[in-house]
Design an enzyme around this catalytic site. Structure first.
Site, PDB file in Angstrom:
ATOM      1  NE  ARG A 135      -7.340  -0.979 -29.801  1.00  0.00           N
ATOM      2  CZ  ARG A 135      -8.657  -0.990 -29.590  1.00  0.00           C
ATOM      3  NH1 ARG A 135      -9.222  -2.048 -29.018  1.00  0.00           N
ATOM      4  NH2 ARG A 135      -9.406   0.031 -29.940  1.00  0.00           N
ATOM      5  CD  GLU A 144      -1.176   3.999   3.984  1.00  0.00           C
ATOM      6  OE1 GLU A 144      -2.271   4.132   4.562  1.00  0.00           O
ATOM      7  OE2 GLU A 144      -1.035   3.288   2.953  1.00  0.00           O
ATOM      8  CG  HIS A 155      -2.034  -1.028   1.070  1.00  0.00           C
ATOM      9  ND1 HIS A 155      -3.093  -1.106   1.950  1.00  0.00           N
ATOM     10  CD2 HIS A 155      -2.235  -2.007   0.149  1.00  0.00           C
ATOM     11  CE1 HIS A 155      -3.898  -2.106   1.581  1.00  0.00           C
ATOM     12  NE2 HIS A 155      -3.399  -2.656   0.495  1.00  0.00           N
ATOM     13  N   GLY A 179     -25.306   0.011 -27.929  1.00  0.00           N
ATOM     14  CA  GLY A 179     -26.144   0.633 -28.931  1.00  0.00           C
ATOM     15  C   GLY A 179     -27.267   1.459 -28.333  1.00  0.00           C
ATOM     16  CB  ALA A 218     -29.974   3.222 -42.974  1.00  0.00           C
ATOM     17  CB  THR A 251     -32.020  -0.908 -27.682  1.00  0.00           C
ATOM     18  OG1 THR A 251     -32.591  -0.658 -28.973  1.00  0.00           O
ATOM     19  CG2 THR A 251     -33.067  -1.544 -26.785  1.00  0.00           C
ATOM     20  CB  ALA A 253     -24.637   3.106 -37.144  1.00  0.00           C
ATOM     21  CB  CYS A 298      -1.401   0.974   6.097  1.00  0.00           C
ATOM     22  SG  CYS A 298      -1.183   0.163   4.500  1.00  0.00           S
ATOM     23  CG  LEU A 320     -16.074  -4.485 -26.329  1.00  0.00           C
ATOM     24  CD1 LEU A 320     -17.259  -5.161 -25.662  1.00  0.00           C
ATOM     25  CD2 LEU A 320     -16.365  -2.995 -26.527  1.00  0.00           C
TER      26      LEU A 320
END
Length: 371
Positions: free
Chosen positions: A209, A55, A53, A304, A166, A306, A164, A86, A206
């Site tokens: 990087r 400390e 930690h 998305g 259609a 929804t 996006a 700690c 997802l």
């Protein structure tokens, strides 16, 4: 009464704590400065969950801390976990005073660390720059106090509000600088939520990087990168076997309501963890409650129209980052949220927290307006 040096030392401790923003989960981000006679002698921060930690890391730089003041951004822990307490380390070091930004919201600590220090005869001050310390660990604090993780929702749209075409084509709406900025949001998240429709449409990994964005070295540890948990809401287990999700880069959790054992075994063989929930589909609040139990402090939603609307309607979104590109995609394009409204009384008021240019695009940080 805090001195100017006290404030400067605590501000430095908070700066150190921010170095762990991408690596300490599920632990909080903590920094520590040790000083004597208004002279900084040592600094430390919590770098990785399960290791030293703040400390302890600061004390390790000194032969003796006798008579020193320790500035810590969070109450020193008083219990044995993966590391010793700690508070005990500070007592043994001989420090004369400990200045703490905020009390630990963890019920296992919650004032006990401060009490241990005072019982040992150490002067203790608590509350210096508390608002800044709480903001740094907003998700951890909320989760420890019985709430849900802090949820950040990310969206990208054209100037006419389309995410996006259609046809579903959407890469790329925003420029490279905006996409790099999203990587930073991902990196500080414990988990990333998305929906099966996004997986099928974009086939995104997802993952974080780090090579896709630049940042001062102190902000992250490239040799020990923590990938967020990827959480996919997939009611019917339609995630493809060859999805980029399975190409490496952290754990995958599929939340489903399907009882298809054959399909479940196939996806588990690819490395996914699968949890079956009740109902017709995974409900947003149930998802967030599950992630809270799993120790997630901050969660990001990349989904998305929804699914994004469902989380917003349930009041689960804390921050909404909308990246707006200077382009038009036409009235047939897909909307930002799938949320039909007919009357002005139905409109949703938003608070603009921040607005700035990111490369050629604009990034809006929004929150639901308070009543």
């Amino acid at each position: 009464m805090s001195s100017l040096f006290d404030q400067q030392a605590m501000a430095r401790a908070l700066q150190l704590a921010r170095r762990g923003r991408y690596s300490t989960s599920p632990n909080p981000r903590v920094g520590c400065v040790i000083a004597r006679d208004d002279q900084v002698l040592a600094e430390g921060w919590h770098q990785w969950a399960g290791e030293g930690h703040a400390e302890v890391n600061a004390l390790a730089q000194l032969d003796s801390a006798a008579g020193c003041t320790a500035y810590v951004t969070l109450e020193p822990c008083s219990h044995y976990g993966r590391t010793p307490p700690c508070a005990e380390a500070l007592i043994k070091s001989g420090v004369a005073r400990v200045v703490v930004a905020m009390q630990d919201p963890n019920p296992q600590v919650a004032g006990r660390g401060l009490a241990m220090l005072r019982e040992a005869g150490i002067a203790v001050d608590c509350g210096l720059l508390e608002a800044d310390a709480r903001a740094l660990n907003r998700g951890f604090s909320r989760r420890m106090e019985g709430g849900l993780p802090w949820l950040t929702m990310k969206s990208a749209m054209s100037l006419d509000g389309r995410t996006a075409m259609a046809s579903g084509e959407s890469q790329w709406i925003t420029g490279p600088q905006a996409r790099a900025d999203v990587q930073r949001l991902r990196a500080q998240s414990c988990a990333i939520i998305s929906g099966i429709e996004t997986v099928l449409a974009d086939n995104a990994a997802l993952t974080v990087r780090p090579e896709s964005f630049t940042s001062p070295q102190h902000e992250y540890m490239t040799d020990r990168w923590r990938q967020p948990l990827r959480v996919i809401l997939d009611s019917q287990l339609r995630t493809p076997d060859d999805a980029r999700l399975f190409e490496g880069g952290g754990a995958i959790l599929l939340l489903t309501t399907s009882s298809d054992d054959a399909r479940r075994k196939v996806l588990e063989a690819r490395g996914a963890e699968i949890i079956v929930l009740s109902g017709d589909r995974p409900e947003p609040r149930a998802v967030m409650e599950l992630l809270s139990r799993r120790g997630c402090n901050e969660v990001m939603l990349e989904a998305g129209a929804t699914l994004s609307a469902a989380f917003w309607k349930d009041g689960l979104v804390d921050d909404w980052f909308v990246y707006t590109a200077p382009c038009l995609m036409g009235s047939a394009g897909r909307p930002l949220l799938s949320w039909p409204m007919e009357m002005m009384a139905e409109q949703q008021a938003l608070e603009i927290v921040d607005a700035r240019a990111v490369g050629r695009d604009w990034r809006w940080q929004l929150r639901a307006a308070k009543d």
